[in-house]
Design a protein around this motif. Structure first.
Motif, mmCIF file in Angstrom:
data_model
loop_
_atom_site.group_PDB
_atom_site.id
_atom_site.type_symbol
_atom_site.label_atom_id
_atom_site.label_comp_id
_atom_site.label_asym_id
_atom_site.label_seq_id
_atom_site.Cartn_x
_atom_site.Cartn_y
_atom_site.Cartn_z
ATOM 1 N N ASP A 17 0.834 -1.199 0.000
ATOM 2 C CA ASP A 17 0.000 0.000 0.000
ATOM 3 C C ASP A 17 0.870 1.251 0.000
ATOM 4 O OD1 ASP A 17 -2.297 -1.556 0.081
ATOM 5 O OD2 ASP A 17 -2.348 -1.592 2.269
ATOM 6 N N GLU A 18 2.174 1.073 0.260
ATOM 7 C CA GLU A 18 3.089 2.208 0.321
ATOM 8 C C GLU A 18 3.495 2.652 -1.082
ATOM 9 O OE1 GLU A 18 6.357 2.172 3.231
ATOM 10 O OE2 GLU A 18 5.647 0.160 3.728
ATOM 11 N N GLU A 19 3.810 3.937 -1.198
ATOM 12 C CA GLU A 19 4.352 4.438 -2.456
ATOM 13 C C GLU A 19 5.796 3.977 -2.548
ATOM 14 O OE1 GLU A 19 5.544 8.633 -4.584
ATOM 15 O OE2 GLU A 19 4.033 8.646 -3.014
ATOM 16 N N LEU A 20 6.155 3.323 -3.630
ATOM 17 C CA LEU A 20 7.511 2.798 -3.805
ATOM 18 C C LEU A 20 8.460 3.947 -4.121
ATOM 19 C CD1 LEU A 20 6.613 -0.339 -5.924
ATOM 20 C CD2 LEU A 20 7.130 -0.258 -3.481
ATOM 21 N N SER A 35 13.640 -0.291 1.419
ATOM 22 C CA SER A 35 13.941 -1.719 1.391
ATOM 23 C C SER A 35 12.622 -2.480 1.342
ATOM 24 C CB SER A 35 14.770 -2.128 2.608
ATOM 25 O OG SER A 35 14.054 -1.913 3.791
ATOM 26 N N MET A 36 12.689 -3.643 0.736
ATOM 27 C CA MET A 36 11.503 -4.490 0.657
ATOM 28 C C MET A 36 11.919 -5.946 0.766
ATOM 29 S SD MET A 36 10.669 -4.011 -3.408
ATOM 30 C CE MET A 36 9.832 -5.532 -3.738
ATOM 31 N N GLN A 37 11.016 -6.751 1.300
ATOM 32 C CA GLN A 37 11.291 -8.180 1.389
ATOM 33 C C GLN A 37 10.762 -8.860 0.141
ATOM 34 O OE1 GLN A 37 9.856 -9.955 5.001
ATOM 35 N NE2 GLN A 37 11.621 -9.254 6.131
ATOM 36 N N MET A 38 11.555 -9.821 -0.341
ATOM 37 C CA MET A 38 11.174 -10.597 -1.514
ATOM 38 C C MET A 38 11.352 -12.065 -1.188
ATOM 39 S SD MET A 38 13.326 -8.458 -4.361
ATOM 40 C CE MET A 38 12.987 -9.689 -5.587
ATOM 41 N N GLN A 39 10.661 -12.902 -1.942
ATOM 42 C CA GLN A 39 10.859 -14.349 -1.792
ATOM 43 C C GLN A 39 11.474 -14.914 -3.047
ATOM 44 O OE1 GLN A 39 7.220 -15.971 0.152
ATOM 45 N NE2 GLN A 39 8.804 -17.268 1.001
ATOM 46 N N THR A 40 12.480 -15.763 -2.839
ATOM 47 C CA THR A 40 13.108 -16.436 -3.962
ATOM 48 C C THR A 40 12.191 -17.568 -4.415
ATOM 49 O OG1 THR A 40 14.253 -18.069 -2.595
ATOM 50 C CG2 THR A 40 15.413 -15.982 -2.991
ATOM 51 N N PRO A 41 12.411 -18.095 -5.615
ATOM 52 C CA PRO A 41 11.599 -19.245 -6.055
ATOM 53 C C PRO A 41 11.699 -20.430 -5.101
ATOM 54 C CG PRO A 41 12.803 -18.310 -7.905
ATOM 55 C CD PRO A 41 13.302 -17.610 -6.662
ATOM 56 N N GLU A 42 12.819 -20.498 -4.329
ATOM 57 C CA GLU A 42 13.000 -21.596 -3.367
ATOM 58 C C GLU A 42 12.290 -21.318 -2.039
ATOM 59 O OE1 GLU A 42 15.886 -19.951 -4.705
ATOM 60 O OE2 GLU A 42 15.756 -21.290 -6.429
ATOM 61 N N GLY A 43 11.670 -20.136 -1.913
ATOM 62 C CA GLY A 43 10.938 -19.811 -0.692
ATOM 63 C C GLY A 43 11.736 -19.060 0.351
ATOM 64 N N GLN A 44 13.002 -18.721 0.064
ATOM 65 C CA GLN A 44 13.804 -17.968 1.026
ATOM 66 C C GLN A 44 13.431 -16.490 0.960
ATOM 67 O OE1 GLN A 44 17.779 -19.217 -0.374
ATOM 68 N NE2 GLN A 44 18.100 -19.875 1.723
#
Length: 142
Positions: free
Chosen positions: A88-91, A96-105
């Motif tokens: 909901d935040e303006e980028l 910083s932002m959290q992301m997930q790798t395809p492996e779930g990390q």
């Protein structure tokens, strides 16, 4: 000779200083890191320093990028479709932002560019590629 023993809990202060003189603490000021002597923490310079340090002692060492946080990996700089990011935040650049790798990390990435349709992020450690002055002090031992 160290006056600390394996299994002993210690509170340490760790700072890194970049070549331009910027001091980067490893934890917020006034919140020392807690370690257990002999248990690897995942950052070899800390593990090595704790092998032979005494209470109240300070270790200063120059770390090459390879000994610190490695060299930046160009594969960790990614362009993402803006509509794929759920927030909901303006980028904004620098967020910083959290992301997930395809492996779930889970990994943290810093936003470097925002366009109408894409966001460019960098998931390299912010100190990757830096030669650092490393300082570790044992503040307390239990």
């Amino acid at each position: 000779m160290s006056n600390l023993a394996a299994g002993q809990k210690v509170k340490i202060e760790v700072t890194f200083t970049t070549e331009d003189g910027t001091v980067v603490p490893a934890s917020p000021p006034g919140e020392p890191l807690e370690m257990i002597i002999g248990e690897p923490c995942g950052f070899k310079p800390i593990d090595d320093a704790l092998e032979s340090i005494s209470l109240g002692e300070t270790v200063n060492k120059k770390l090459s990028p390879a000994d610190a946080f490695g060299m930046p990996d160009p594969n960790l700089v990614m362009e993402i479709e803006k509509n794929m990011i759920q927030t909901d935040e303006e980028l904004q650049v620098g967020m910083s932002m959290q992301m997930q790798t395809p492996e779930g990390q889970t990994m943290v990435a810093i936003i470097h560019q925002v366009t109408d349709t894409t966001v460019t992020v960098d998931a390299n450690h912010p100190l990757a590629g830096e030669e650092l002055d490393f300082k570790l002090t044992v503040l307390e031992a239990a």
